[in-house]
Motif scaffolding. Structure first.
Motif, mmCIF file in Angstrom:
data_model
loop_
_atom_site.group_PDB
_atom_site.id
_atom_site.type_symbol
_atom_site.label_atom_id
_atom_site.label_comp_id
_atom_site.label_asym_id
_atom_site.label_seq_id
_atom_site.Cartn_x
_atom_site.Cartn_y
_atom_site.Cartn_z
ATOM 1 N N GLY A 56 0.819 -1.218 0.000
ATOM 2 C CA GLY A 56 0.000 0.000 0.000
ATOM 3 C C GLY A 56 0.846 1.257 0.000
ATOM 4 O O GLY A 56 0.570 2.209 -0.737
ATOM 5 N N ASP A 57 1.909 1.265 0.820
ATOM 6 C CA ASP A 57 2.808 2.432 0.874
ATOM 7 C C ASP A 57 3.442 2.699 -0.492
ATOM 8 O O ASP A 57 3.573 3.851 -0.926
ATOM 9 C CB ASP A 57 3.913 2.205 1.907
ATOM 10 N N ILE A 58 3.861 1.614 -1.156
ATOM 11 C CA ILE A 58 4.503 1.754 -2.473
ATOM 12 C C ILE A 58 3.511 2.294 -3.500
ATOM 13 O O ILE A 58 3.820 3.210 -4.272
ATOM 14 C CB ILE A 58 5.096 0.403 -2.916
ATOM 15 N N LEU A 59 2.297 1.771 -3.491
ATOM 16 C CA LEU A 59 1.262 2.258 -4.421
ATOM 17 C C LEU A 59 0.908 3.714 -4.121
ATOM 18 O O LEU A 59 0.712 4.515 -5.047
ATOM 19 C CB LEU A 59 0.017 1.375 -4.322
ATOM 20 N N ALA A 60 0.839 4.065 -2.830
ATOM 21 C CA ALA A 60 0.534 5.452 -2.459
ATOM 22 C C ALA A 60 1.649 6.386 -2.925
ATOM 23 O O ALA A 60 1.381 7.482 -3.439
ATOM 24 C CB ALA A 60 0.350 5.560 -0.945
ATOM 25 N N GLN A 61 2.904 5.951 -2.765
ATOM 26 C CA GLN A 61 4.043 6.758 -3.217
ATOM 27 C C GLN A 61 3.973 6.985 -4.726
ATOM 28 O O GLN A 61 4.357 8.040 -5.220
ATOM 29 C CB GLN A 61 5.356 6.073 -2.846
ATOM 30 N N GLN A 62 3.456 5.977 -5.443
ATOM 31 C CA GLN A 62 3.357 6.071 -6.901
ATOM 32 C C GLN A 62 2.018 6.676 -7.353
ATOM 33 O O GLN A 62 1.654 6.582 -8.513
ATOM 34 C CB GLN A 62 3.554 4.677 -7.510
ATOM 35 N N LYS A 63 1.302 7.294 -6.395
ATOM 36 C CA LYS A 63 0.047 8.025 -6.664
ATOM 37 C C LYS A 63 -1.091 7.118 -7.155
ATOM 38 O O LYS A 63 -2.032 7.592 -7.772
ATOM 39 C CB LYS A 63 0.260 9.156 -7.696
ATOM 40 N N GLN A 64 -1.001 5.850 -6.866
ATOM 41 C CA GLN A 64 -2.086 4.923 -7.207
ATOM 42 C C GLN A 64 -2.929 4.715 -5.944
ATOM 43 O O GLN A 64 -2.870 3.673 -5.282
ATOM 44 C CB GLN A 64 -1.520 3.612 -7.742
ATOM 45 N N LEU A 65 -3.707 5.747 -5.619
ATOM 46 C CA LEU A 65 -4.347 5.809 -4.308
ATOM 47 C C LEU A 65 -5.460 4.777 -4.131
ATOM 48 O O LEU A 65 -5.589 4.186 -3.049
ATOM 49 C CB LEU A 65 -4.891 7.218 -4.061
ATOM 50 N N LYS A 66 -6.267 4.576 -5.144
ATOM 51 C CA LYS A 66 -7.352 3.587 -5.014
ATOM 52 C C LYS A 66 -6.782 2.192 -4.786
ATOM 53 O O LYS A 66 -7.281 1.422 -3.951
ATOM 54 C CB LYS A 66 -8.239 3.597 -6.263
#
Length: 570
Positions: free
Chosen positions: A315-325
């Protein structure tokens, strides 16, 4: 007879005087002891300044008290008063030169001062006091290295080897010295000796490959690592080092292959894979690596389906990559596995609020705020979830809890908590408390644009202290020009002051910068036009505002009355 009497009285005077000196010494000694323990108690309570004052009093009575100088130096070091700390620690070592801990403290102070030149003599003293302590010999050798006394440092490491035997740390240290002396061949020889000694150990191959990479020789590094893999097939750490070497050669395909091989290896445990992913996330080249890092994180969740940390990290990695959903989905999975990790809830709430998922954030806020009543950040995000859904009493409870537990040194969060309390108290018609909360926020950060804007706007709605409101709103616009929300606030403050012509300029700026139709901006535009006597255009803007409001779910009842009456209604 007269002479005898004189001698008698002289002896008596001496005896009396002696008793007074003894009495005075005993009193001083007792007072010194009391002051020393008083200082220690003050230090234990956290009264650092008071403890220092007490120790200074003690030293006026007894300037040879080495323990007092030592304690004073420790307090000054804690207080970052390094100059005085060095003076007092040095005084302690002068008074008691055989006390190991006095010299250790002095060394710590000089390290903090980056006074490397003063360190070797201190370690000489520590070696004299404790000749069996290997770390002091290492400290002395490294201090000479830091002081650029490279030949002396080499000699010091040689002495360690003679006294304590061979050690890989000595080889690594000598390699660094040779590199600094621009003798790469000697550095290579040093590290090669580790491989010769332990050909089936990963360490030597990794150190030598790393050395070649430092020397900008990635091909030589790969050659060494290939030899390592031949001796130790499938070693994940050799694969990781090869990935670095291939990256240096711009061969990203082979670099990625080695990275995946390392990550797939069962010889690298879960924590090792977590550390690897975290290091890849923090790498400046993380944008280039984004798809690979994402894929590796997904692999981790597949390999460890019952460990919440794997899903949270994904989740942290996806959030860092702006893939919030997508990040949100991983945080939900992590919470399903383990709901007792507050940081996961914080991330989840923050993402849901930023995505406008207010109903979902509200549901999670109830759970998070109950689970973590003493976690300020969890309470802060929960408070915002409640506030957005107009659950102002719940929001107040969360923000007040956040205020109770936030670290006062965390001024950015403390400012935001006070500001949010200002918004919440206003919504609850607690106007005095709202004003106080905003004042507290601005006392911490007078340039906080959100606080300046909101405080000014709510004062304008209440038609209270409009001069201060205008000053704050003006400042927010200076700090962040072309922000339509801030421009609208200033327009409305000017409106309440009766300065309609200036208000018109600012509302038109706000509408221009908004880029899209806004219910609030259009309504304010109509209100200002009406006050300027342009009734027809005012009604037109109100109608436009009503149409916009109906599509966004705003309450248009008051607007309808304005349109029907063709006049401004508060």
């Amino acid at each position: 007879m007269i002479l005898k009497n004189k001698i008698y009285w002289f002896i008596c005077l001496l005896l009396i005087s002696g008793q007074q000196v003894l009495a005075q010494t005993a009193t001083d000694s007792s007072q010194v002891k009391d002051l020393y323990y008083q200082a220690l108690n003050e230090k234990a309570r956290g009264d650092i300044d008071l403890a220092q004052t007490t120790l200074h009093k003690l030293l006026k009575l007894d300037d040879s008290n080495d323990a007092a100088y030592f304690e004073l130096a420790r307090l000054e070091l804690e207080d970052k008063n390094l100059g005085d700390a060095a003076i007092h620690a040095k005084k302690a070592t002068t008074l008691k030169p055989d006390n190991e801990w006095y010299w250790v403290l002095l060394a710590d102070i000089y390290k903090r001062m980056e006074d490397f030149n003063s360190l070797p003599p201190i370690f000489d003293q520590l070696i004299r006091i404790k000749p069996e302590k290997k770390e002091y010999f290492y400290d002395r050798a490294y201090a000479l290295f830091l002081n650029n006394e490279l030949d002396k440092s080499l000699q010091a490491y040689h002495e360690i080897e003679q006294k304590f035997g061979k050690d890989d740390n000595i080889i690594i240290a000598r390699q660094e010295i040779y590199l600094k002396q621009k003798q790469p061949k000697k550095a290579i020889e040093e590290v090669t000796s580790i491989i010769e000694k332990e050909p089936d150990s990963t360490k030597g191959y990794l150190l030598l490959a790393n050395l070649y990479l430092k020397l900008n020789k990635p091909k030589e590094a790969i050659k060494v690592l290939d030899e390592g893999h031949a001796r130790i097939p499938g070693d994940p750490y050799i694969s990781l080092s090869k990935a670095d070497a291939y990256h240096n050669l711009k061969d990203e395909e082979k670099s990625t292959r080695e990275l995946r091989m390392a990550f797939a290896s069962e010889r690298m445990d879960f924590e090792g894979k977590m550390r690897l992913l975290i290091s890849l996330m923090s790498d400046p080249k993380s944008n280039e690596m984004a798809p690979i890092v994402r894929d590796l994180a997904n692999t981790l969740t597949i390999s460890y389906p019952t460990d919440a940390r794997a899903f949270a990290l994904y989740g942290d990695i996806l959030a860092q990559q702006k893939q919030l959903k997508e990040a949100r989905e991983q945080y939900l999975k992590a919470i399903d596995i383990n709901s007792r990790v507050n940081t996961i809830w914080e991330q989840l709430l923050q993402i849901e609020l930023s995505l406008g998922m207010q109903k979902e954030a509200l549901a999670h806020a109830y759970k998070a705020s109950a689970l973590f009543p003493q976690q300020p950040l969890t309470q802060f995000f929960s408070g915002h979830a409640f506030f957005m859904e107009k659950k102002y009493t719940d929001a107040r409870s969360c923000f007040e809890a956040a205020l109770n537990y936030v670290d006062e040194k965390n001024t950015p969060l403390l400012t935001q908590v006070y500001s949010s309390l200002g918004d919440t108290y206003h919504a609850l018609d607690m106007f005095a408390e709202s004003d106080q909360a905003y004042e507290e926020a601005l006392a911490i950060d007078s340039n906080n644009v959100g606080t300046l804007n909101n405080y000014a706007y709510y004062l304008s709605l209440r038609k209270t202290n409009l001069e201060a409101a205008a000053k704050m709103s003006r400042k927010s616009n200076e700090l962040e020009p072309n922000n339509p929300t801030f421009q609208d606030t200033y327009a409305w403050v000017l409106f309440q002051q009766g300065n309609y012509a200036e208000a018109l300029k600012w509302i038109e700026k706000a509408i221009t910068n908004s880029g899209e139709k806004s219910f609030a901006l259009l309504e304010h535009y109509g209100d200002i036009l009406f006050k300027l006597g342009n009734i027809e255009k005012a009604v037109s803007k109100w109608k436009e505002a009503k149409a916009t409001g109906e599509t966004t779910g705003e309450n248009v009842e008051l607007l309808t009355k304005k349109i029907d009456a063709k006049k401004y209604i508060e």
